[in-house]
Write a protein that holds these residues in place. Structure first.
Motif, PDB file in Angstrom:
ATOM      1  N   TYR A  39       0.862  -1.180   0.000  1.00  0.00           N
ATOM      2  CA  TYR A  39       0.000   0.000   0.000  1.00  0.00           C
ATOM      3  C   TYR A  39       0.900   1.231   0.000  1.00  0.00           C
ATOM      4  CZ  TYR A  39      -3.645   3.285   1.336  1.00  0.00           C
ATOM      5  OH  TYR A  39      -4.516   4.339   1.361  1.00  0.00           O
ATOM      6  N   VAL A  40       0.855   2.027  -1.097  1.00  0.00           N
ATOM      7  CA  VAL A  40       1.718   3.196  -1.255  1.00  0.00           C
ATOM      8  C   VAL A  40       0.891   4.362  -1.786  1.00  0.00           C
ATOM      9  CG1 VAL A  40       3.763   4.113  -2.425  1.00  0.00           C
ATOM     10  CG2 VAL A  40       3.674   1.697  -1.844  1.00  0.00           C
ATOM     11  N   ASN A  41       0.894   5.475  -1.068  1.00  0.00           N
ATOM     12  CA  ASN A  41       0.214   6.690  -1.529  1.00  0.00           C
ATOM     13  C   ASN A  41      -1.213   6.438  -2.001  1.00  0.00           C
ATOM     14  OD1 ASN A  41       2.589   8.165  -1.039  1.00  0.00           O
ATOM     15  ND2 ASN A  41       3.362   7.700  -3.089  1.00  0.00           N
ATOM     16  N   ASP A  42      -2.007   5.796  -1.172  1.00  0.00           N
ATOM     17  CA  ASP A  42      -3.411   5.508  -1.470  1.00  0.00           C
ATOM     18  C   ASP A  42      -3.611   4.581  -2.665  1.00  0.00           C
ATOM     19  OD1 ASP A  42      -4.308   7.019   0.681  1.00  0.00           O
ATOM     20  OD2 ASP A  42      -4.452   8.855  -0.494  1.00  0.00           O
ATOM     21  N   GLU A  43      -2.601   3.792  -3.004  1.00  0.00           N
ATOM     22  CA  GLU A  43      -2.721   2.822  -4.093  1.00  0.00           C
ATOM     23  C   GLU A  43      -2.190   1.469  -3.629  1.00  0.00           C
ATOM     24  OE1 GLU A  43      -2.194   5.756  -7.945  1.00  0.00           O
ATOM     25  OE2 GLU A  43      -0.552   4.436  -7.415  1.00  0.00           O
ATOM     26  N   ILE A  44      -2.741   0.419  -4.192  1.00  0.00           N
ATOM     27  CA  ILE A  44      -2.224  -0.920  -3.944  1.00  0.00           C
ATOM     28  C   ILE A  44      -1.286  -1.256  -5.098  1.00  0.00           C
ATOM     29  CG2 ILE A  44      -2.763  -3.372  -3.731  1.00  0.00           C
ATOM     30  CD1 ILE A  44      -5.488  -2.498  -2.551  1.00  0.00           C
ATOM     31  N   LYS A  45      -0.035  -1.509  -4.774  1.00  0.00           N
ATOM     32  CA  LYS A  45       0.990  -1.792  -5.772  1.00  0.00           C
ATOM     33  C   LYS A  45       1.249  -3.300  -5.790  1.00  0.00           C
ATOM     34  CE  LYS A  45       5.792  -0.579  -6.732  1.00  0.00           C
ATOM     35  NZ  LYS A  45       6.951   0.177  -6.238  1.00  0.00           N
ATOM     36  N   ILE A  46       1.240  -3.887  -6.972  1.00  0.00           N
ATOM     37  CA  ILE A  46       1.497  -5.318  -7.141  1.00  0.00           C
ATOM     38  C   ILE A  46       2.813  -5.469  -7.895  1.00  0.00           C
ATOM     39  CG2 ILE A  46       0.679  -7.490  -8.142  1.00  0.00           C
ATOM     40  CD1 ILE A  46      -2.157  -6.300  -8.080  1.00  0.00           C
ATOM     41  N   THR A  47       3.762  -6.189  -7.289  1.00  0.00           N
ATOM     42  CA  THR A  47       5.054  -6.423  -7.943  1.00  0.00           C
ATOM     43  C   THR A  47       5.412  -7.908  -7.843  1.00  0.00           C
ATOM     44  OG1 THR A  47       6.238  -5.883  -5.890  1.00  0.00           O
ATOM     45  CG2 THR A  47       5.981  -4.120  -7.505  1.00  0.00           C
TER      46      THR A  47
END
Length: 83
Positions: A39-47
């Motif tokens: 969870y980064v800057n109000d976004e869910i990041k998928i890596t």
């Protein structure tokens, strides 16, 4: 394809979304790959997961032992560069 909309679906005690195959391919992912969620800057990041599978016979604490050794002998190891 820059933006797509998906509905969040209940899966057991969790939630999930479907990801189109062409989007997975663009990301270099395929069915069965492990990913990390952040969870980064109000976004869910998928890596893509960077977790390394250990060869058979290597204990789970291998990397922890290596890290402890590197810390303990840091100056000695760096000194080897000048030899």
């Amino acid at each position: 394809m820059n933006r797509i909309e998906r509905k969040i679906t209940k899966i057991g005690n969790s939630y999930g979304i479907t990801i189109p195959n062409d989007l997975l391919k663009k990301a270099g992912l395929q069915h069965g790959d492990n990913v990390q969620l952040e969870y980064v800057n109000d976004e869910i990041k998928i890596t893509r997961s960077r977790k390394v599978s250990l060869p058979e016979g290597i204990s789970e604490d291998f990397f922890e032992t290596v890290q402890e050794t590197m810390v303990e002998y840091d100056s000695t190891i760096k000194g080897l560069v000048d030899r």
